[in-house]
Each structure stands twice: as structure tokens, then as C-alpha cells.
Design a protein around this motif. Structure first.
Motif, PDB file in Angstrom:
ATOM      1  N   ASP A  19      21.491  50.702  39.311  1.00 51.77           N
ATOM      2  CA  ASP A  19      21.215  49.383  38.727  1.00 51.77           C
ATOM      3  C   ASP A  19      21.056  48.332  39.821  1.00 51.77           C
ATOM      4  OD1 ASP A  19      21.298  50.422  36.186  1.00 51.77           O
ATOM      5  OD2 ASP A  19      23.223  49.540  35.641  1.00 51.77           O
ATOM      6  N   GLN A  23      17.803  45.949  40.429  1.00 51.62           N
ATOM      7  CA  GLN A  23      17.851  44.489  40.437  1.00 51.62           C
ATOM      8  C   GLN A  23      17.383  43.933  41.779  1.00 51.62           C
ATOM      9  OE1 GLN A  23      18.624  42.630  37.582  1.00 51.62           O
ATOM     10  NE2 GLN A  23      17.606  41.120  38.913  1.00 51.62           N
ATOM     11  N   VAL A  26      13.658  43.828  41.565  1.00 46.62           N
ATOM     12  CA  VAL A  26      13.228  42.723  40.703  1.00 46.62           C
ATOM     13  C   VAL A  26      13.323  41.396  41.447  1.00 46.62           C
ATOM     14  CG1 VAL A  26      13.775  41.410  38.608  1.00 46.62           C
ATOM     15  CG2 VAL A  26      13.805  43.914  38.557  1.00 46.62           C
ATOM     16  N   ASP A  27      14.429  41.176  42.134  1.00 47.97           N
ATOM     17  CA  ASP A  27      14.641  39.943  42.892  1.00 47.97           C
ATOM     18  C   ASP A  27      13.583  39.778  43.979  1.00 47.97           C
ATOM     19  OD1 ASP A  27      16.893  39.665  41.328  1.00 47.97           O
ATOM     20  OD2 ASP A  27      18.319  40.106  42.935  1.00 47.97           O
ATOM     21  N   ARG A  30      10.118  39.059  42.593  1.00 50.60           N
ATOM     22  CA  ARG A  30      10.071  37.688  42.083  1.00 50.60           C
ATOM     23  C   ARG A  30       9.853  36.688  43.213  1.00 50.60           C
ATOM     24  NH1 ARG A  30      14.869  37.325  39.795  1.00 50.60           N
ATOM     25  NH2 ARG A  30      14.155  38.167  37.806  1.00 50.60           N
ATOM     26  N   ASP A  35       6.045  39.088  38.587  1.00 46.87           N
ATOM     27  CA  ASP A  35       6.968  39.123  37.449  1.00 46.87           C
ATOM     28  C   ASP A  35       7.153  40.574  37.012  1.00 46.87           C
ATOM     29  OD1 ASP A  35       8.584  38.482  35.340  1.00 46.87           O
ATOM     30  OD2 ASP A  35       6.953  37.821  34.024  1.00 46.87           O
ATOM     31  N   VAL A  36       8.213  41.180  37.483  1.00 45.33           N
ATOM     32  CA  VAL A  36       8.497  42.588  37.214  1.00 45.33           C
ATOM     33  C   VAL A  36       9.827  42.675  36.481  1.00 45.33           C
ATOM     34  CG1 VAL A  36       8.990  44.816  38.278  1.00 45.33           C
ATOM     35  CG2 VAL A  36       7.219  43.341  39.239  1.00 45.33           C
ATOM     36  N   SER A  37       9.867  43.421  35.392  1.00 51.14           N
ATOM     37  CA  SER A  37      11.100  43.507  34.600  1.00 51.14           C
ATOM     38  C   SER A  37      12.047  44.560  35.174  1.00 51.14           C
ATOM     39  CB  SER A  37      10.777  43.858  33.150  1.00 51.14           C
ATOM     40  OG  SER A  37      10.352  45.209  33.040  1.00 51.14           O
ATOM     41  N   PHE A  38      13.327  44.376  34.876  1.00 50.07           N
ATOM     42  CA  PHE A  38      14.348  45.338  35.282  1.00 50.07           C
ATOM     43  C   PHE A  38      14.033  46.719  34.716  1.00 50.07           C
ATOM     44  CE2 PHE A  38      18.317  47.609  34.507  1.00 50.07           C
ATOM     45  CZ  PHE A  38      18.945  47.530  35.741  1.00 50.07           C
ATOM     46  N   GLU A  39      13.643  46.766  33.437  1.00 48.84           N
ATOM     47  CA  GLU A  39      13.369  48.044  32.767  1.00 48.84           C
ATOM     48  C   GLU A  39      12.202  48.775  33.430  1.00 48.84           C
ATOM     49  OE1 GLU A  39      15.858  45.590  30.464  1.00 48.84           O
ATOM     50  OE2 GLU A  39      13.832  45.146  31.206  1.00 48.84           O
ATOM     51  N   GLN A  40      11.214  48.009  33.856  1.00 48.85           N
ATOM     52  CA  GLN A  40      10.043  48.596  34.495  1.00 48.85           C
ATOM     53  C   GLN A  40      10.424  49.305  35.795  1.00 48.85           C
ATOM     54  OE1 GLN A  40       7.084  45.638  35.307  1.00 48.85           O
ATOM     55  NE2 GLN A  40       5.559  47.086  36.086  1.00 48.85           N
ATOM     56  N   ARG A  42      13.709  50.152  36.702  1.00 49.19           N
ATOM     57  CA  ARG A  42      14.874  51.039  36.579  1.00 49.19           C
ATOM     58  C   ARG A  42      14.474  52.493  36.397  1.00 49.19           C
ATOM     59  NH1 ARG A  42      18.384  54.060  36.746  1.00 49.19           N
ATOM     60  NH2 ARG A  42      20.592  53.793  36.257  1.00 49.19           N
TER      61      ARG A  42
END
Length: 222
Positions: A19, A23, A26-27, A30, A35-40, A42
Motif C-alpha cells: 500500500d 501511495q 500516486v503522490d 500527482r 491524476d492517477v488513482s490508488f486503485e489503478q 495498487r
């Protein structure tokens, strides 16, 4: 042939870091305007940046431009903000100790950088037990390519049929199988059994594997 050695993934297998890696990606994305999601991200953890970045943003690579900068920034974010909070997987140290006591040779087969490897081994509380590793510098391509596993086999000087790999992602299993090595999977990395298909056996975490060691592929092939 009897089992001689075990290749060990570390992220998600010996330390609960998946996890945190997601993250961190993602950070980093960004910060560079993506714009990338955590789910994408993970679901791709277990791959190195060379594999992950172009899957998340087609056209980017980890070697140049934004992709290269994102890869570097991701490592900085992970080491500074998330690595200090990591916990070992349940039973990680006890399992490593048991395997060493049975005479198995152990080598970490990971796409982590040298700097990350040092931090991860300490977080897993096994840095005094595991001295032989492969890192991103030992392979051209990261998992699910077989390069890391093949590099580990070369360091061990063992044939694939005398070795098993312990991992937690579908990319560990694919990498091992492509190199002719059987894999044991752990659920503590956050992947479900369907995605871990191809493993010889699946356990909850290192403690669960240790509790069933005699009947596991590790015990049966001893």
C-alpha cells in the motif's frame, strides 16, 4: 531433486509495504500533473517502475522525461514518508530462521533499489539474517519478466528445479515460472487467490506457511 534454496520477494511478502508503494506512486504522479488513482496503481504493485510507469501513463518510461523524474521522486517519497512506518509481515523473521535452520540457502529476489533494499530488510526485521540479494541493478527488466529470478539463480549457482520462490503478487509467480522456478504465494500482499493462480500453494502470511511447513512444498521437497 531435493530443494536447495528459496528465492524471497520482500515487498508484501516479508514486509507490509505494498500500500505504501502504491501511495508513493500516486503522490509522485500527482506532483507531475498526472491524476492517477490508488486503485489503478495498487493492482500493479510487484512490478518495477520500468513496467509500471508505461502501463499507468502510456508513452512514459522510467528512463527519461517525466517518467524518469516520477520514478526518482517516487523513491524519495517512499523512503522519507512511508518506509519509517512499515511493519513486518506476520511471522516473517520466524519463517526465515526456520528455513535457515533446515539448511536452505536464501536469497532476496526483488526489483527494489539498493537503498530501498536496506530499509526494507530492516523493516522486515531480517536484515541480520538475509545477506544475499538481487536488486534492480542486477536485471534489465523487473517482474513479471524473469530477469530478477534468473539473476538470483545465477548468484546461487543452482538449477531451477532445486529452487522455489516465495512471493505475494501475480508478477512474482509469472517471473518465477518463466524462469522454470515453482512459486509459493502469500495473501498478505493484498492479492486474491484468483490472481495468484499458478502458485504451487497459497498461504495467508509467513506465519501460516510456517505453521503448515511440513506439508508445504518447502517441507515436502526437503
Amino acid at each position: 531433486m531435493a530443494l536447495q534454496a528459496v528465492l524471497l520477494d520482500i515487498d508484501g511478502t516479508l514486509v507490509l509495504s505494498n500500500d505504501a508503494h502504491a501511495q508513493s506512486w500516486v503522490d509522485a504522479f500527482r506532483e507531475f500533473g498526472y491524476d492517477v488513482s490508488f486503485e489503478q496503481v495498487r493492482s500493479l504493485i510487484g512490478m518495477g517502475g520500468d513496467q509500471l510507469i508505461p502501463r499507468v501513463v502510456p508513452g512514459l518510461t522510467d528512463e527519461e522525461g517525466d517518467g524518469g523524474a516520477i520514478a526518482q521522486r517516487r523513491k524519495e517519497i517512499f523512503l522519507k514518508h512511508y518506509a519509517p512506518k512499515l511493519s513486518p509481515a506476520n511471522g516473517a523473521r520466524q519463517l526465515i530462521q526456520h528455513m535457515l535452520q533446515t539448511g536452505l540457502r536464501l536469497i532476496v529476489a526483488s526489483s527494489a533499489s539498493n537503498q530501498e533494499m536496506e530499509v526494507l530488510l530492516k523493516a522486515a526485521q531480517v536484515d541480520d539474517l538475509l545477506k544475499v540479494t538481487t536488486t534492480s541493478s542486477d536485471a534489465e527488466a523487473s517482474k513479471p519478466a524473469p530477469d530478477i529470478v534468473e539473476a538470483a539463480l545465477s548468484k546461487l549457482n543452482k538449477p531451477p528445479n532445486q529452487v522455489l520462490m516465495l512471493g505475494d503478487t501475480p508478477y512474482d509467480i509469472k517471473s518465477a515460472n518463466m524462469a522454470g522456478v515453482g512459486a509459493i504465494a502469500l495473501r498478505c500482499g493484498g492479492f486474491d487467490d484468483a490472481t495468484l493462480a499458478g502458485a504451487k500453494a497459497i498461504y495467508d502470511d509467513p506465519a501460516d506457511l510456517l505453521a503448515h511447513y511440513a506439508d508445504s512444498p518447502l517441507g515436502k521437497n526437503a
